[in-house]
Design a protein around this motif. Structure first.
Motif, PDB file in Angstrom:
ATOM      1  N   VAL A 160      -2.015 -54.351-117.357  1.00  0.00           N
ATOM      2  CA  VAL A 160      -3.082 -54.239-116.364  1.00  0.00           C
ATOM      3  C   VAL A 160      -2.459 -54.035-114.983  1.00  0.00           C
ATOM      4  CG1 VAL A 160      -4.672 -55.708-117.667  1.00  0.00           C
ATOM      5  CG2 VAL A 160      -3.162 -56.738-115.944  1.00  0.00           C
ATOM      6  N   LEU A 169      -3.340 -47.985-116.976  1.00  0.00           N
ATOM      7  CA  LEU A 169      -3.466 -49.367-116.531  1.00  0.00           C
ATOM      8  C   LEU A 169      -4.638 -49.495-115.571  1.00  0.00           C
ATOM      9  CD1 LEU A 169       0.320 -50.076-115.770  1.00  0.00           C
ATOM     10  CD2 LEU A 169      -0.938 -50.500-117.901  1.00  0.00           C
ATOM     11  N   ARG A 215      -6.911 -47.692-111.035  1.00  0.00           N
ATOM     12  CA  ARG A 215      -6.162 -47.292-112.226  1.00  0.00           C
ATOM     13  C   ARG A 215      -4.855 -46.625-111.836  1.00  0.00           C
ATOM     14  NH1 ARG A 215      -7.599 -45.636-117.510  1.00  0.00           N
ATOM     15  NH2 ARG A 215      -9.773 -46.172-117.055  1.00  0.00           N
ATOM     16  N   TYR A 233      -7.353 -52.025-113.192  1.00  0.00           N
ATOM     17  CA  TYR A 233      -7.336 -53.226-112.374  1.00  0.00           C
ATOM     18  C   TYR A 233      -8.044 -54.375-113.078  1.00  0.00           C
ATOM     19  CZ  TYR A 233      -8.483 -56.331-108.458  1.00  0.00           C
ATOM     20  OH  TYR A 233      -8.633 -57.412-107.643  1.00  0.00           O
ATOM     21  N   ASN A 234      -7.340 -55.496-113.201  1.00  0.00           N
ATOM     22  CA  ASN A 234      -7.895 -56.696-113.836  1.00  0.00           C
ATOM     23  C   ASN A 234      -7.089 -57.884-113.334  1.00  0.00           C
ATOM     24  OD1 ASN A 234      -9.110 -58.596-115.411  1.00  0.00           O
ATOM     25  ND2 ASN A 234      -8.410 -57.781-117.362  1.00  0.00           N
ATOM     26  N   ASP A 292      -2.686 -55.829-111.154  1.00  0.00           N
ATOM     27  CA  ASP A 292      -3.138 -56.970-110.366  1.00  0.00           C
ATOM     28  C   ASP A 292      -2.950 -56.611-108.897  1.00  0.00           C
ATOM     29  OD1 ASP A 292      -4.129 -59.425-109.719  1.00  0.00           O
ATOM     30  OD2 ASP A 292      -2.424 -60.577-110.465  1.00  0.00           O
TER      31      ASP A 292
END
Length: 305
Positions: free
Chosen positions: A223, A239, A235, A241-242, A225
């Motif tokens: 992900v 990957l 993105r 965004y989280n 961060d």
């Protein structure tokens, strides 16, 4: 003859000239008598650094490392391995370029986090136009990486990404380690912030270089961060965004929330297996696009280089 630094005194390891066993016994005795015993830096050729790194990093060979032309950053790890870095200034068309600090391998058992930075170093060298001012250190924790079995922590058993001086560190970092991680040795923050040469180098670099944004590469959550001001990236490649979380002593907490310097943490999907080459390039291009659109280049003067 080898020299070791021990509590401010020099110890001559003359036995090393006799037998390997005698050398090992002497070094063990020296190490046992102090909590800090690190070899002083010796003159090395770049091959001496690249050979062990290439053995540990997926998709990186000695020639790749040599071509990167990394140089010692002026700080050695606890085991005496130099932290390596390189600067690329933007070309003349970008006199007030954004300053990017790109870090890999804060955790030694996340080998892809260092290997992918070497791939991006190749991209910079192939590109005649450099839009940003880069300071790049692909292996922040060489002792963790070069251990017989790569490990997250450094040679003293400290998680460098819990060792940065976030507010109330003395109270919050040990408490979090004890309560939340149940004293997980892989996440031990140490007894004091920036107690380690590796975390101290990152801290000093932020103070001196004054980056406009920090990119820190990790694995294996797969992900993105983000901490700090500015708009988070949606993105990079595959990957997305989280938020992973905010931890006492982490670089994201220290730089992003405390220093107001945006920190993007790239979490690759696998710690030992590199993404496909096309994905490596997509992440690189999306990263630059996000910096271009979201990180303003401040006007710099001779007093604010």
């Amino acid at each position: 003859m080898q020299w070791f630094l021990l509590s401010g005194k020099k110890v001559i390891a003359s036995s090393c000239k006799k037998t390997a066993l005698a050398c090992t016994m002497l070094i063990s005795a020296v190490s046992a008598s102090s909590t800090f015993a690190a070899p002083l830096a010796k003159t090395k050729t770049v091959t001496d650094w690249c050979t062990p790194l290439a053995l540990k990093l997926p998709g990186v060979n000695v020639n790749d490392c040599l071509k990167s032309k990394l140089i010692p950053a002026g700080t050695n790890s606890l085991n005496g391995f130099p932290l390596l870095s390189r600067d690329w200034r933007a070309d003349a068309r970008h006199p007030h370029a954004v300053k990017v600090l790109l870090l890999g391998g804060i955790h030694g058992d996340e080998q892809t986090a260092s290997a992918i930075v070497f791939k991006w170093l190749e991209n910079i060298q192939k590109n005649d136009v450099t839009e940003f001012h880069w300071k790049i250190a692909p292996v922040v924790n060489p002792d963790g990486l070069l251990a017989a079995k790569p490990r997250r922590v450094n040679a003293r058993g400290i998680d460098l990404n819990r060792n940065f001086p976030t507010p109330e560190w003395e109270k919050e970092a040990p408490a979090y380690w004890a309560r939340v991680t149940r004293k997980d040795p892989r996440r031990y923050p140490g007894k004091a912030p920036i107690s380690e040469p590796e975390s101290r180098w990152v801290y000093d670099t932020i103070e001196k270089y004054k980056p406009d944004v920090i990119i820190s590469v990790h694995a294996p959550f797969g992900v993105l961060d983000f901490d700090g001001p500015s708009k988070p990236p949606n993105r990079f490649g595959r990957l997305v965004y989280n938020r992973v979380g905010v931890y006492p002593g982490s670089l994201g907490n220290y730089s992003g929330l405390h220093k107001d310097i945006p920190v993007v943490t790239i979490e690759l999907p696998n710690a030992t297996q590199m993404p496909p080459e096309a994905e490596v390039q997509r992440i690189w291009q999306d990263m630059q696009k996000w910096i271009r659109q979201n990180i303003a280049a401040p006007v710099r003067t001779a007093r604010n280089p």
